[in-house]
Design a protein around this motif. Sequence first.
Motif, short mmCIF file in Angstrom:
data_model
loop_
_atom_site.label_atom_id
_atom_site.label_comp_id
_atom_site.label_asym_id
_atom_site.label_seq_id
_atom_site.Cartn_x
_atom_site.Cartn_y
_atom_site.Cartn_z
N GLY A 97 95.25 22.21 -35.93
CA GLY A 97 94.71 22.88 -36.95
C GLY A 97 93.89 24.35 -36.99
N LYS A 98 93.89 25.25 -37.86
CA LYS A 98 93.02 26.31 -37.71
C LYS A 98 91.65 26.13 -37.73
N THR A 99 90.71 26.70 -36.96
CA THR A 99 89.28 26.63 -37.35
C THR A 99 88.78 28.04 -37.33
N SER A 100 87.70 27.70 -37.94
CA SER A 100 86.91 29.34 -38.14
C SER A 100 86.14 29.57 -37.24
N PHE A 101 85.79 28.57 -36.09
CA PHE A 101 85.21 29.14 -35.19
C PHE A 101 85.99 29.66 -33.85
N ARG A 102 85.51 30.51 -33.30
CA ARG A 102 86.15 31.37 -32.12
C ARG A 102 85.66 31.34 -30.66
N ARG A 103 86.49 31.66 -30.14
CA ARG A 103 85.92 31.93 -28.49
C ARG A 103 85.08 33.11 -28.39
N PRO A 104 83.84 33.06 -27.67
CA PRO A 104 83.09 34.20 -27.49
C PRO A 104 83.44 35.11 -26.51
N VAL A 105 82.98 36.30 -26.44
CA VAL A 105 83.34 37.23 -25.34
C VAL A 105 82.27 37.16 -24.34
N LEU A 106 82.57 37.86 -23.12
CA LEU A 106 81.75 37.79 -21.91
C LEU A 106 80.58 38.37 -22.11
N ALA A 107 80.28 39.33 -23.15
CA ALA A 107 79.35 40.02 -23.74
C ALA A 107 78.01 39.26 -24.19
N ASP A 108 78.64 37.85 -24.97
CA ASP A 108 77.73 36.97 -25.70
C ASP A 108 77.71 35.68 -25.09
N ALA A 109 78.47 35.19 -24.21
CA ALA A 109 78.44 34.05 -23.45
C ALA A 109 78.94 33.98 -22.17
N VAL A 110 78.77 33.29 -21.16
CA VAL A 110 79.23 33.02 -20.07
C VAL A 110 80.69 32.35 -19.93
N CYS A 111 81.72 33.16 -20.45
CA CYS A 111 82.93 32.73 -20.53
C CYS A 111 83.79 32.67 -19.22
N ASN A 112 83.28 33.44 -18.10
CA ASN A 112 83.70 33.21 -16.79
C ASN A 112 83.16 32.03 -15.94
N THR A 122 91.41 31.03 -31.80
CA THR A 122 91.25 32.37 -31.48
C THR A 122 90.29 32.95 -30.82
N ASP A 123 90.54 34.19 -30.47
CA ASP A 123 89.42 35.10 -29.78
C ASP A 123 88.73 35.94 -31.05
N ALA A 124 87.58 36.62 -30.49
CA ALA A 124 87.27 37.48 -31.54
C ALA A 124 87.72 38.46 -32.22
N MET A 125 89.29 38.84 -31.71
CA MET A 125 90.44 40.02 -32.40
C MET A 125 91.32 38.93 -33.28
N GLY A 126 91.30 37.51 -33.44
CA GLY A 126 91.90 36.85 -34.24
C GLY A 126 93.33 36.46 -33.59
N ASN A 127 93.47 36.88 -32.09
CA ASN A 127 94.54 36.26 -31.52
C ASN A 127 94.24 35.00 -30.57
N VAL A 128 95.21 34.21 -30.80
CA VAL A 128 95.07 32.87 -30.05
C VAL A 128 94.71 32.93 -28.56
N ALA A 129 93.82 32.06 -28.56
CA ALA A 129 93.09 32.01 -27.22
C ALA A 129 93.67 30.77 -26.05
N GLU A 130 93.27 29.48 -27.05
CA GLU A 130 93.51 28.25 -26.60
C GLU A 130 93.44 27.15 -27.43
N SER A 131 93.25 26.03 -27.06
CA SER A 131 92.98 24.92 -28.05
C SER A 131 91.56 24.71 -27.97
N LEU A 135 99.41 36.67 -28.42
CA LEU A 135 99.74 35.83 -29.25
C LEU A 135 99.12 35.54 -30.62
N THR A 136 99.69 35.29 -31.73
CA THR A 136 99.14 35.02 -33.15
C THR A 136 99.23 33.64 -33.44
N TYR A 137 98.69 33.12 -34.67
CA TYR A 137 98.97 32.21 -35.25
C TYR A 137 100.58 32.16 -35.74
#
Length: 287
Positions: free
Chosen positions: A136-151, A179-188, A235-237
């Motif tokens: 299902g779609k979620t309102s929460f997103r994956r952060p970017v490296l400037a905001d969290a230790v995504c690496n 999705t990521d901050a741009m609204g593109n699909v990142a992962e589950s 990729l998008t929804y």
Amino acid sequence: MAAGSRIRTYFEGCWHEGDLAVMKAADHGMWQGSSVFDGARFVDGLAPDLYLHCARVNRSAEALMLRPTISPEEMVQIVWEGLSGFPKDAAVYIRPMYWAIHGDETVLVPSKEATGFAISLEEIPMAAPEAAQTLGKTSFRRPVLADAVCNAKAGCLYPNNGRMLVETRARGFSNALVTDAMGNVAESATANIFMARDGELFTPIANGTFLSGITRARHIANFRADGVKVHEAVLTYADFEAADEVFLSGNLNKVTPVSGFEDTSYQIGPLTRRARELYWDWAASEG
């Protein structure tokens, strides 16, 4: 929290039976969240890509400003010593972990003077090949490296994934398409993702907002060697709504079929089944 049954724990130079207490209340990792881990699998006597998982936990530690204390080569040896205590047909989840023990004078920055280390081996069965999930779609997103230790595969990132699961499960789905901050699909919320269309595979391009998994890379290599075109793309929804089949790629179960995304339904298709065949054929060939 134990997710499986039998557990063996490596701590302070030796193996212990059971879920051993390894962290103290004042450890930096306990109250400041400076912990990293990785996950590998032992199935039918095989531990695919074990070295790569051990190497990645050291990179994760460095990304979280921790000092790794065990080389990947030594870690692999320790893991195999621990696995010798399980039956060959056991399915075991392998978790090497680091955490900071002290902080610096600000408290916030982990000190490199002392790093905690443990390995947890936990019997967790592999899911059945037909055990599919719905997204299902979620309102929460994956952060970017400037905001969290995504690496890093860091414990502090996972509460956000938990929020995704709670939100989508409340709507009747078993997982979230994130999705990521741009609204593109990142992962589950729990694993990397692939979709198939017209006999070709697509997976979100690794843009730094999610951990591009070791198992994900193995699937890409296996399919390309098998003559299947694999595209790492934005990729998008809408792309997933138009997909022929979808599967998740993660260490815990390697391949998890997806039977639906919101109102779109999928069959467990030929490329999903082929992903599993190719993976275990490769694992057996590596011994």
